[in-house]
Structures are given as structure tokens and as C-alpha cells.
Design an enzyme around this catalytic site. Structure first.
Site, PDB file in Angstrom:
ATOM      1  N   ALA A 269      59.432  -1.245 -51.105  1.00 51.26           N
ATOM      2  CA  ALA A 269      58.082  -1.003 -50.590  1.00 51.26           C
ATOM      3  C   ALA A 269      57.237  -2.232 -50.897  1.00 51.26           C
ATOM      4  CB  ALA A 269      57.478   0.250 -51.219  1.00 51.26           C
ATOM      5  N   HIS A 302      54.839   3.954 -57.832  1.00 51.97           N
ATOM      6  CA  HIS A 302      54.805   2.531 -58.188  1.00 51.97           C
ATOM      7  C   HIS A 302      53.799   1.784 -57.313  1.00 51.97           C
ATOM      8  CE1 HIS A 302      56.959  -1.351 -59.330  1.00 51.97           C
ATOM      9  NE2 HIS A 302      56.305  -1.722 -58.231  1.00 51.97           N
ATOM     10  N   GLU A 303      53.894   1.983 -56.004  1.00 51.85           N
ATOM     11  CA  GLU A 303      52.991   1.269 -55.102  1.00 51.85           C
ATOM     12  C   GLU A 303      51.541   1.722 -55.273  1.00 51.85           C
ATOM     13  OE1 GLU A 303      54.345  -1.273 -53.743  1.00 51.85           O
ATOM     14  OE2 GLU A 303      56.308  -0.563 -54.401  1.00 51.85           O
TER      15      GLU A 303
END
Length: 850
Positions: A269, A302-303
Site C-alpha cells: 500500500a 499501517h497506512e
């Protein structure tokens, strides 16, 4: 194409950027698009510098109203800017290339409906492929995008999508439209984004901690929408928002949050501000292991963490890339464990992330977490296990050392002080020191500025009654990286309970430092069945077991009641096998005897990967074929014994397909594929069909006609990639030659197809098929590195290295090439050194397995 740190520092001292107005025309065919950029910036009067623009052609360069000759100031990569004023306006009109490499503005045509889909990928240095830009993270600015595209498209960027207006003449029938976005906040160019095409979406919203309504969107190609479980994505997003806003003390910094699943993506991502792009494989058209579902959840979190750490506050230069990625990696696991259904995420972290970190940290190219990044080439190969996994592991250690409340208090101060700015490591450490009262200078020097992983071993003596009379933790380091570090860790005692399982009966947490740390509080206690250093996985270190605990682990690994300590024992055994301390066949036996009782999907997935590596590389060559066949037999037995429809059943069948070598194995695959053979609960869906078929192709049972027939049934992008892998796996000299030509000699293969073909090329039962390509590899790899984009070149360099030829001759040939290469291409040298280390390690393990 390269930019050095000194060039970036000098440019940042000369200029400050105010804004970009970027006008893109996406209606000009399938090779180039129009890109007009207006940049407003201040500068030191009379200075000269350059701006980045990777272009097909530049038609106009106007600086402060004066036209400059494009032929004189532009070389297709940089545009020279002479004699700057105190305030400047630059206009550049150019044509830029669409890419098929997953870099810049990537163009993809869906084979299902022939629709065009675009998306941008700019980290590290590729926003310059879409517009003219000062390409470095510390020159933040606002970005206003105006985009002309087919009117039936959706166009998404960092700012909310405006209503389009018709573009072009009436005679064109309104087939094009223009979207004029509002300017972004001040952000770095690498997190700007453009995603365009007939994407479909599901919409929702949430309320931020400051009361704002934040629109949410989840996007995918039309042909994939039926498989998109948007509500799960929204659920995780809401959980992440609530957790992060509370922990960070800062509301979400952008106006909206879109998440887009895009085709042929190189990474998992990318944290574009307010418009995150994801690998399309995270849209599950077939059943996947629960481990993959958890991995998607961790990636989503995470993103989202990057919206604060990386996007709101950004590193000044790429030497602090580790802090961006390590922080997001640590926080995503913490959020998953504390705020979602994935309570076992720290077990996954131990089995996957730490295994990655330990592997990377034992390579000859290991480096300190705070790495010296001299230029863009350095950073492009630094997206590695040190930057992500070791950094996150060390942050976990830091949190254990200073306390989580104090750590988060420092983080809140950091965001409050540096919002929309650029920082260095010292800025974060100063806030953590203030919040915790700890002096972190020494900690930083030992943990962040030195490389290598320590090994911890218990040393204990017991009396005739099994009572501990002395206990110490011994720490060692390899000669190349001799630093001994302080570790905050726990020691766990495990004994049998009434249920026959091994449960923790005692735990002590302490600081370990130096070569020997005596642990007086354990003296006088009864020696347990299993003694586990680094219980709860607080420390970053390799762990060894004492002889009694090792005996218990081998005999009763499946009896350890909790998944995290069980995983730590698995990790210790794997590390010993990789280091050649135990025979590889012992590890194979340990896995096959215990994996059937393993409850954690991610652990099963990791163990099966490690099993495959052990069989392919670490087992003595004379026994490899027989051991692989025996392992496949065991995997099929495990699949048959697994609960019908279970996650383990699916994983065992997939692994069996990858190891099927005998006629009986291939008969079983053929029966599953045709439906003549079944396993209760196992559904043979589209993706599993390809895995079965590829196993039959690699075994010589099926060929091109069968691949073509399956591809016709599955006429999708995923089907095309699977077919590319299967074709490259055909075990004939002709098929390998065709794959090599497509990957290495031609340049028209898109990134995702190339990645699949490389995997198929190396999938052989008989490595003799690959022997002719060792010489070809070393004769062509330098040209590949010099002529391809970074992503494409790195795929080829790492994927086609002759690692399956685990012989001293491969090492010698590699050494000769490296000697001829010299200092010509440091990043290429690093990649080949890492591949060479894999062969050296395999030879050592094979010697121990005889």
C-alpha cells in the site's frame, strides 16, 4: 535520475516552495499525457538551481515571464533554473509518459471490459514523472490539481473530488470532463496522488474527535466490485481512527479518507494523504487464509497511522525513512491487538516481522536502523527488514523501557509541536526524553546507530532436587558487529497443567546488559519444564534454549498453551536451522509433527514458507528429492486430517500443490482439479485451480494448451498473471528460454506480469533446467540495472539470481562478477551480495544436514 543528499540540502537552503498548480490532460492516447505545472517559490536572489521533471518532451519553460529554451535547460530529467528572483513563478508545459512499471502514473487496461485505469505511485522519487516538482520531502507546498479525463471516469486525489464540468467542444459530445480540485495542505510531493478511471466505490463517513464529519470511500475496478467487502474495510478504518486520535491527541489532519485497490501495484500500500492505494490482491475473489485477511487489516492500520506520522509530520530526508515505517508498523500492530478482532497480532508480529528483521540483520549488507542515505538509489533499496521490522521491534523495546503511557505522551507533544513540518530523529527523541525522564542518547547510539543482532542464552545450575542455584543471561554478538546492548525482557517459566498443556507459572521482567546478567530472583525456584527468555517478545534478540527446555520444546511444542510463547520457540528452532546449528531435516520433522496442532493462521503460513525454504535450500542435496516427496505425503495427510473447510486445510492443500513431485502426488492434484477427488469442505475456486494447475505444469503433466484453456475460463487480470506464472513454470528448455526472453531481453512486460513470470521461471523440480541461465544472468544484469526503472530492475536482479544452484561455483561466479563491478553501482552490488549470502547460508546448512 539520481539525487544526492548534498544536492537536496543545497537546494533546500536556496529555495522555499509556496504552491503548485498542476494541470493534467489524460485524453491524449495511451502513451503520453499533458502535464502543465505552475510553481511559485521564493529563492536567494541571483541563485541558480534545478527542478525535477521526467518527461517525454518539454514544449515550454517560462521563468518569471521570460521564456527559456527547453532544449537548453531541460534534459528530460531536470530543468535548470538560472538567475532566480526573490519570488518566482515557473511554468512548464510538457508531455509525460504513462508507465507500466508501477511507478509514476501507471496505466492499466482491464481485460474484462477494456477500460483504462490509472493510479500514481510516487515514493520515493516519482512525482516528477507526473508533474514538474522539487522532488525532496522537506520542500513542502500546497498542490492544486486540475484534471481533464473521460467524463465517465472517477477522478480521485488528496482533496475531495469536485463536481466535473464538460470539457472540449460540443461536437465531441461531452465525452471529456474537467475536475478542479481545491489545494491540499502543505505536504510533501511523494504523498500527492491521482487515481483515475471508471472505478466504482462504496461511501460512508465517520465523525472525527474534533467533531468534523470525515467522508470515507472504498474503490476498486468495476470487474472486482462484486468481491469487495467494503464494510470490513470501513469497520477497521473506524476502529483505527478512534484508536489513533486518542493515542496521538491530534484529530485526523485531512478532509476525507479514500482507500483504493489498484491493479499491478508493487507494494502492499502507499500512504498518499487522504487517498491511500492498496495492492489489488487485497480484494479477495477466492478464499484466502485468515493470515492474509489479518495482513490486510494490519496494512489498513499501517497506512492510516501514516496520516499522522509521515504525512502530517514528515522526515527531512530519507535517512529517517525508518522512523516513518517503523512507527507505522509498531502502531498498526498495537492498534490491531488493542482495538480490533485481531488480538493475536503480536504473535503475527513475532512470527513474520521479527523473522524478516533477524534475516535482514544477519546479511552482509545489514546497516544501522538510522542508515546513511547518500542518494535516491540508497533509499530505494532501503525498504527492507531493518527499516520496517527491526525498527518496529526496537520501538517495541523502547516502549517497554520507557513505558507506553510515557511514550504516547511524548508522541502527542511531537505532533503538537511539528504538525505540517519536517523533522529529524532528534526531534522525536527530545519529546520522548521529556515525557519519560529517560536519557535516550545512549540508547539511540546502541540501538539505532549500530547494526547486528545479539544472541541471548540462559545459564543455570540446579541441585539434585531441580532447584535453581544460579541463573544468568549471557549475551553475545558476532565479530563483525560486536555491540552488546541493553535489553528489557521477561523470563517465563512453563510447566504442565492439569489439562496436559504447558502454561506459564512464573514471570520476571528485568534489564539485561553486558555479557552476563545474573538473575538472583530466580535462584531458589524449581526448574521448569520449559524456560523461555524474551517471554512476551519485548526484546529484539535471537534466543537459545537450555538443554532441558530444548528437549521439552521438541517433544511438546504443540502443548504450549498460548500462541506467542509457542511462536517464540518456533522462531528459535528456525533460527538454529538457518544458522546450521541443527540439521535441516530436524526442523522439517519438527514442523510436520507439530503444525497440524497450530491454531494461528499466520504462524501456519510462516511455517509452511520456512518448510519450503528448508526443503529447497537447506536439506542435503542427496536427500532433497526424497525428503520433499515425504514432506508432500505428510502435507496431504495433514490436509486430510484437518477440520473440513478449515483454514489449515486450505493452507496444507496449497503447500502440497507446491511440493507435489511424485506420480501419486500429481494424480492427486489432477483429481482435485477435475473434481474426481475431493476433500470435505475444500472448495476448488478460481485461485486454487491455478495453484493446482501450476503444480501439474511444474510436474510435467500439463502444458501450454491446458494453461490457455484455463486462462480462457478466467479471462481476468488475475487469470493473466496466473497464466504467466504457469507458462514460465513449464519444465522444458524452450519454455525457460521464452520466459527469459520476455523478462530480460524485451522491455514491454508490465511489472505484475514480470513478477509472476519470475516466480514461475524459478519453480523447477530439476535445477539443471536453470543451469544455462547463471552465465546469462551475470552477463546481462549490469545492463538491466542501467536501463530499466528501479522497480523492474530490482525484480530481475533479485528474482533471477541463480539461488537454486546452491553450489560453490555459484558463489565463485558471483564473487568474480562483484570484483568486476567494483564501485560502479553500489545498490546493485548490495542486492547481489544479499543473494550470494543466501547461497552461502544454504551451503552451511547443507553441510550440517549431512
Amino acid at each position: 535520475m539520481n539525487l544526492t543528499r548534498s544536492e537536496a540540502r543545497e537546494r533546500a537552503e536556496l529555495i522555499s516552495v509556496d504552491s503548485y498548480d498542476v494541470n493534467l490532460d489524460l485524453t491524449r492516447g495511451d502513451e503520453v499525457f499533458g502535464s502543465t505545472t505552475v510553481v511559485r517559490f521564493s529563492a536567494r536572489q541571483g541563485a541558480s538551481t534545478f527542478i525535477d521533471a521526467v518527461t517525454a518532451a518539454v514544449s515550454r519553460v517560462t521563468l518569471n515571464g521570460v521564456d527559456l529554451d527547453p532544449a537548453e535547460v531541460s534534459d528530460g530529467v531536470r530543468i535548470q533554473l538560472p538567475n532566480l528572483a526573490a519570488t518566482n513563478e515557473l511554468v512548464v508545459e510538457a508531455d509525460a509518459f504513462y508507465m507500466n512499471t508501477g511507478e509514476g502514473l501507471h496505466r492499466f487496461v482491464d481485460p474484462v471490459d477494456n477500460e483504462v485505469y490509472l493510479y500514481s505511485q510516487f515514493e520515493v522519487p516519482d512525482s516528477r514523472r507526473m508533474f514538474t516538482v522539487f522532488e525532496q520531502p522537506d520542500l513542502k507546498a500546497t498542490f492544486r490539481f486540475t484534471v481533464t479525463a473521460p467524463s465517465h471516469w472517477d477522478v480521485i486525489s488528496n482533496s475531495p473530488t469536485p463536481e466535473p464540468v464538460p470539457a472540449g467542444s460540443l461536437e465531441e459530445g461531452g465525452k471529456n470532463a474537467t475536475w478542479s480540485f481545491e489545494p491540499t495542505p502543505r505536504i510533501s510531493s511523494y504523498i500527492t496522488a491521482l487515481i483515475a478511471g471508471p472505478y466504482q466505490s462504496v461511501r460512508s463517513e465517520l465523525r472525527s474527535s474534533d467533531g468534523r464529519v470525515i467522508p470515507l470511500g472504498v474503490f476498486a475496478r468495476k470487474s472486482l466490485m462484486q468481491h469487495l467487502d467494503a464494510e470490513n474495510v470501513f469497520k477497521l478504518t473506524r476502529q483505527g481512527f478512534e484508536f489513533y486520535e486518542a493515542q496521538f491527541g491530534t484529530p485526523y489532519p485531512f478532509e476525507k479518507y479514500d482507500q483504493l485497490f489498484v491493479p499491478e501495484f508493487n507494494a502492499g500500500a502507499m500512504e498518499n494523504a487522504g487517498a491511500v492505494t492498496f495492492l489489488e490482491s487485497y480484494v479477495f475473489r477466492s478464499r484466502v487464509p485468515d493470515a492474509t485477511v489479518e495482513r490486510r487489516a494490519i496494512t489498513i492500520l499501517h497506512e492510516l497511522a501514516h496520516m499522522w506520522f509521515g504525512d502530517l509530520v514528515t522526515m527531512r530526508w530519507w535517512n529517517d525513512l525508518w522512523l516513518n515505517e517503523s512507527f507505522a508498523e509498531f502502531m498498526s500492530t498495537l492498534a490491531a491487538a488493542d482495538a480490533t478482532e485481531f488480538k493475536q497480532s503480536w504473535t503475527t508480529f513475532a512470527s513474520m516481522e521479527k523473522a524478516w528483521a533477524y534475516r535482514q540483520d544477519q546479511l552482509p549488507t545489514t546497516h544501522p536502523i538510522v542508515a546513511e542515505i547518500r542518494d535516491l538509489e540508497d533509499v530505494q533499496v532501503n525498504f527492507d527488514g531493518i527499516t520496517y521490522a527491526k525498527g518496529a521491534s526496537v520501538l517495541k523495546q523502547l516502549v517497554a523501557w520507557v513505558g507506553q503511557d510515557q511514550f504516547m505522551a511524548g508522541v502527542r507533544q511531537y505532533f503538537g509541536k511539528h504538525a505540517w513540518g519536517n523533522t529529524e530523529l532528534k526531534d522525536l527523541l527530545s519529546e520522548l526524553e521529556a515525557a519519560s525522564g529517560r536519557d535516550l542518547k545512549g540508547w539511540s547510539e546502541l540501538w539505532l546507530e549500530t547494526a547486528g543482532v545479539n544472541t541471548l542464552r540462559p545459564e543455570l545450575e540446579v541441585d539434585d532436587d531441580g532447584v535453581i542455584t544460579s541463573f544468568a543471561v549471557l549475551q553475545s554478538a558476532v565479530a563483525e558487529y560486536p555491540t552488546l546492548r541493553p535489553h528489557r525482557l521477561a523470563i517465563g517459566f512453563y510447566d504442565s497443567g492439569e489439562d496436559g498443556k504447558l502454561h506459564r507459572t512464573h514471570r520476571v521482567e528485568l534489564d539485561v546488559d553486558g555479557e552476563r546478567t545474573d538473575v538472583a530472583e530466580l535462584v531458589g525456584r524449581q526448574r521448569p519444564d520449559l524456560l523461555l527468555l524474551n517471554d512476551d517478545d519485548l526484546a529484539y534478540a535471537k534466543i537459545r534454549l537450555d538443554p532441558k527446555s530444548e528437549h521439552t520444546a521438541v517433544r511438546r511444542l504443540r502443548d504450549i498453551a498460548e500462541s506467542l510463547p509457542r511462536t517464540l520457540v518456533w522462531a528459535s528452532a528456525w533460527d538454529a536451522a538457518r544458522d546450521g546449528e541443527i540439521p535441516a531435516r530436524n526442523y522439517v520433522e519438527l514442523v510436520l509433527q507439530n503444525i497440524g496442532s497450530e491454531s494461528d493462521s499466520s504462524v501456519v503460513q510462516v511455517l509452511l514458507r520456512q518448510l519450503a525454504t528448508t526443503l529447497a535450500f537447506y536439506v542435503a542435496p542427496a536427500d532433497r528429492e526424497a525428503m520433499t516427496a515425504a514432506a508432500a505425503d505428510s502435507l496431504w495427510e495433514l490436509a486430510a486430517a484437518a477440520a473440513p473447510g478449515s483454514d489449515s486445510q486450505l493452507q496444507f492443500v496449497k503447500s502440497f500443490a507446491g511440493h507435489a513431485v511424485t506420480d501419486e502426488h500429481l494424480d492427486t492434484l489432477a483429481g482435485l482439479l477435475s473434481g474426481d477427488r475431493t476433500l470435505e469442505g475444500l472448495q476448488i475456486d478460481a485461485d486454487l485451480r491455478w495453484e493446482l494447475l501450476t503444480g501439474l505444469v511444474a510436474g510435467g503433466r500439463l502444458g501450454e494448451a491446458d494453461i490457455a484453456a484455463e486462462a480462457e475460463k478466467d479471462a481476468t487480470a488475475t487469470g493473466q498473471l496466473a497464466a504467466a506464472m504457469a507458462r514460465a513454470a513449464i519444465p522444458t528448455a524452450e519454455a525457460k528460454a521464452a520466459a527469459w526472453e520476455a523478462i530480460v531481453e524485451r522491455t514491454d512486460m508490465p511489472n505484475a506480469a514480470q513478477r509472476s513470470a519470475i516466480v514461475g521461471f524459478s519453480r523447477v523440480h530439476d535445477s539443471a533446467l536453470l543451469e544455462p541461465y547463471a552465465e546469462k544472468y551475470f552477463s546481462s544484469v549490469r545492463e538491466v540495472w542501467n536501463t530499466r526503472t528501479h522497480e523492474i530492475a530490482q525484480q530481475i536482479v533479485t528474482g533471477l539470481y541463480p539461488s537454486r544452484l546452491t553450489t560453490q561455483a555459484t558463489v565463485d561466479t558471483t564473487d568474480a562478477f562483484l570484483e568486476s563491478l567494483g564501485d560502479e553501482a553500489p545498490s546493485l552490488r548490495r542486492l547481489i551480495l544479499e543473494s550470494r549470502d543466501g547461497v552461502v547460508r544454504a551451503l552451511k546448512a547443507q553441510a550440517a544436514d549431512r
